[in-house]
Motif scaffolding. Structure first.
Motif, PDB file in Angstrom:
ATOM      1  N   MET A   1       5.341 -15.655   0.911  1.00  0.00           N
ATOM      2  CA  MET A   1       5.110 -14.860   0.997  1.00  0.00           C
ATOM      3  C   MET A   1       3.964 -13.471   0.485  1.00  0.00           C
ATOM      4  SD  MET A   1       3.715 -14.532  -3.741  1.00  0.00           S
ATOM      5  CE  MET A   1       2.545 -14.220  -4.567  1.00  0.00           C
ATOM      6  N   SER A   2       3.708 -12.106   0.800  1.00  0.00           N
ATOM      7  CA  SER A   2       2.578 -11.427   1.773  1.00  0.00           C
ATOM      8  C   SER A   2       1.495 -11.503   1.169  1.00  0.00           C
ATOM      9  CB  SER A   2       3.334 -10.272   2.128  1.00  0.00           C
ATOM     10  OG  SER A   2       2.634  -9.329   1.918  1.00  0.00           O
ATOM     11  N   THR A   3       0.469 -11.437   1.518  1.00  0.00           N
ATOM     12  CA  THR A   3      -0.745 -11.283   1.017  1.00  0.00           C
ATOM     13  C   THR A   3      -0.764  -9.536   0.505  1.00  0.00           C
ATOM     14  OG1 THR A   3      -1.754 -11.959   3.726  1.00  0.00           O
ATOM     15  CG2 THR A   3      -3.340 -11.039   1.651  1.00  0.00           C
ATOM     16  N   PHE A   4       0.062  -9.072   0.214  1.00  0.00           N
ATOM     17  CA  PHE A   4      -0.054  -7.099  -0.332  1.00  0.00           C
ATOM     18  C   PHE A   4       1.181  -7.299  -1.356  1.00  0.00           C
ATOM     19  CE2 PHE A   4      -2.261  -6.624   2.808  1.00  0.00           C
ATOM     20  CZ  PHE A   4      -2.904  -5.601   2.578  1.00  0.00           C
ATOM     21  N   ASP A   5       2.308  -8.343  -1.791  1.00  0.00           N
ATOM     22  CA  ASP A   5       3.354  -8.204  -2.833  1.00  0.00           C
ATOM     23  C   ASP A   5       2.630  -8.801  -3.871  1.00  0.00           C
ATOM     24  OD1 ASP A   5       5.015  -9.408  -0.670  1.00  0.00           O
ATOM     25  OD2 ASP A   5       5.811 -11.291  -1.409  1.00  0.00           O
ATOM     26  N   PHE A   7      -0.167  -7.229  -4.686  1.00  0.00           N
ATOM     27  CA  PHE A   7      -1.019  -5.876  -5.150  1.00  0.00           C
ATOM     28  C   PHE A   7       0.637  -5.119  -5.639  1.00  0.00           C
ATOM     29  CE2 PHE A   7      -1.987  -1.971  -2.616  1.00  0.00           C
ATOM     30  CZ  PHE A   7      -2.846  -1.777  -3.248  1.00  0.00           C
ATOM     31  N   PHE A   8       1.557  -4.838  -4.718  1.00  0.00           N
ATOM     32  CA  PHE A   8       3.310  -3.967  -4.898  1.00  0.00           C
ATOM     33  C   PHE A   8       3.322  -4.249  -6.519  1.00  0.00           C
ATOM     34  CE2 PHE A   8       2.491  -3.064  -0.337  1.00  0.00           C
ATOM     35  CZ  PHE A   8       1.873  -1.914  -0.084  1.00  0.00           C
ATOM     36  N   SER A  23       4.103   1.881   2.774  1.00  0.00           N
ATOM     37  CA  SER A  23       3.510   1.458   4.291  1.00  0.00           C
ATOM     38  C   SER A  23       2.972   2.867   4.165  1.00  0.00           C
ATOM     39  CB  SER A  23       4.578   1.860   5.066  1.00  0.00           C
ATOM     40  OG  SER A  23       6.087   0.923   5.254  1.00  0.00           O
ATOM     41  N   GLU A  24       2.204   3.818   3.306  1.00  0.00           N
ATOM     42  CA  GLU A  24       1.361   4.332   3.889  1.00  0.00           C
ATOM     43  C   GLU A  24       0.312   3.876   3.322  1.00  0.00           C
ATOM     44  OE1 GLU A  24       1.230   8.588   4.692  1.00  0.00           O
ATOM     45  OE2 GLU A  24       3.703   8.386   4.762  1.00  0.00           O
ATOM     46  N   LEU A  25      -0.073   3.330   1.867  1.00  0.00           N
ATOM     47  CA  LEU A  25      -0.611   3.026   1.318  1.00  0.00           C
ATOM     48  C   LEU A  25      -0.893   1.419   2.131  1.00  0.00           C
ATOM     49  CD1 LEU A  25      -2.675   2.441  -0.586  1.00  0.00           C
ATOM     50  CD2 LEU A  25      -0.813   1.701  -2.436  1.00  0.00           C
ATOM     51  N   LEU A  26      -0.468   1.304   2.581  1.00  0.00           N
ATOM     52  CA  LEU A  26      -0.725  -0.339   3.383  1.00  0.00           C
ATOM     53  C   LEU A  26      -1.467  -0.270   4.476  1.00  0.00           C
ATOM     54  CD1 LEU A  26      -0.388  -3.313   3.174  1.00  0.00           C
ATOM     55  CD2 LEU A  26       1.681  -3.393   4.621  1.00  0.00           C
ATOM     56  N   ALA A  27      -1.268   1.283   4.977  1.00  0.00           N
ATOM     57  CA  ALA A  27      -2.145   1.467   6.375  1.00  0.00           C
ATOM     58  C   ALA A  27      -3.642   1.815   6.414  1.00  0.00           C
ATOM     59  CB  ALA A  27      -1.286   2.530   6.690  1.00  0.00           C
ATOM     60  N   ILE A  28      -3.938   2.190   4.789  1.00  0.00           N
ATOM     61  CA  ILE A  28      -5.302   1.766   4.086  1.00  0.00           C
ATOM     62  C   ILE A  28      -6.349   0.677   3.887  1.00  0.00           C
ATOM     63  CG2 ILE A  28      -5.170   4.753   4.207  1.00  0.00           C
ATOM     64  CD1 ILE A  28      -5.055   4.480   1.322  1.00  0.00           C
ATOM     65  N   ASP A 111     -10.792   8.763  -1.437  1.00  0.00           N
ATOM     66  CA  ASP A 111     -11.286   9.554  -0.405  1.00  0.00           C
ATOM     67  C   ASP A 111      -9.455   9.632   0.304  1.00  0.00           C
ATOM     68  OD1 ASP A 111     -11.947   8.323   2.388  1.00  0.00           O
ATOM     69  OD2 ASP A 111     -12.412   9.667   2.598  1.00  0.00           O
ATOM     70  N   LYS A 112      -8.707   8.835   1.006  1.00  0.00           N
ATOM     71  CA  LYS A 112      -8.110   8.371   1.925  1.00  0.00           C
ATOM     72  C   LYS A 112      -6.392   8.374   0.673  1.00  0.00           C
ATOM     73  CE  LYS A 112      -9.181   8.043   6.483  1.00  0.00           C
ATOM     74  NZ  LYS A 112      -9.331   8.607   6.682  1.00  0.00           N
ATOM     75  N   PHE A 113      -6.949   7.751  -0.699  1.00  0.00           N
ATOM     76  CA  PHE A 113      -6.057   6.959  -1.229  1.00  0.00           C
ATOM     77  C   PHE A 113      -5.752   8.963  -2.107  1.00  0.00           C
ATOM     78  CE2 PHE A 113      -5.175   6.045  -5.347  1.00  0.00           C
ATOM     79  CZ  PHE A 113      -4.435   5.516  -6.106  1.00  0.00           C
TER      80      PHE A 113
END
Length: 193
Positions: A1-5, A7-8, A23-28, A111-113
């Motif tokens: 299981m991913s650290t971000f599962d 979250f999504f 993917s773009e959200l994960l990048a920030i 700001d990135k969000f």
């Protein structure tokens, strides 16, 4: 299981995201750790981040004119936390966000969000649905109940979340209810707790 599962998964509860948006959200996003009593945000500072709690408990509070701590909310795992109004208005926060336990969060710059919201319609819909549910639908009854219900009635509602009650101190509960710790002790005595 991913650290971000998780979250999504929580984001998908409000609106599903495309793989490109994820993917773009994960990048920030990055993982941050805070020790108990660390401030994630201090009142008077402009908030820079949104947080998603993976582990731990956060408190959202202000100091009143006497310097007393007044808790507005408590946030457990799988919650999104930020000084949302201050971010939207691009102003200093009136609230502090404090780690009530050691905390692990996913943090992402506001700001990135915002840039991603402008680029990805699905992320904008997530944010809109999240704000509607948590800052309008959920908040309105709390504000009405604060004026209509007694502290005892509000405390009984808090007891519906035993995992939260067991994690916060009595003086924090009293602060949240807008009463003194002595008044809370009387309520607990009346309820045989």
């Amino acid at each position: 299981m991913s650290t971000f599962d998780e979250f999504f998964k929580q984001i998908d509860r409000y609106h599903p995201l495309s793989q490109e948006t994820k993917s773009e959200l994960l990048a920030i996003c990055h993982i941050d750790y805070f020790k108990k009593n660390d401030l994630l945000l201090q009142a008077g500072d402009r908030p820079q981040h949104y947080y998603f709690i993976q582990k731990g408990l956060l408190g959202y509070y202000l100091l009143d004119e006497n310097g007393d701590t007044v808790y507005k909310m408590f946030f457990e795992e799988n919650s999104f936390v930020a000084s949302t109004a201050a971010i939207i208005e691009e102003q200093a926060s009136k609230f502090n966000i404090v780690a009530l336990e050691d905390v692990q969060v996913i943090s992402y710059r506001a700001d990135k969000f915002r840039q991603l919201i402008n680029k990805h319609h699905d992320l904008a819909l997530f944010h809109l649905h999240y704000l509607e549910k948590n800052w309008v639908v959920k908040k309105e009854p709390l504000e009405i109940n604060l004026k209509r219900e007694s502290a005892k009635q509000r405390y009984l509602k808090m007891l519906d979340n035993p995992s939260l009650i067991s994690r916060i101190k009595q003086h924090q509960i009293a602060s949240y209810l807008g009463i003194t710790p002595t008044q809370l002790s009387r309520i607990r005595k009346d309820l045989n707790l």
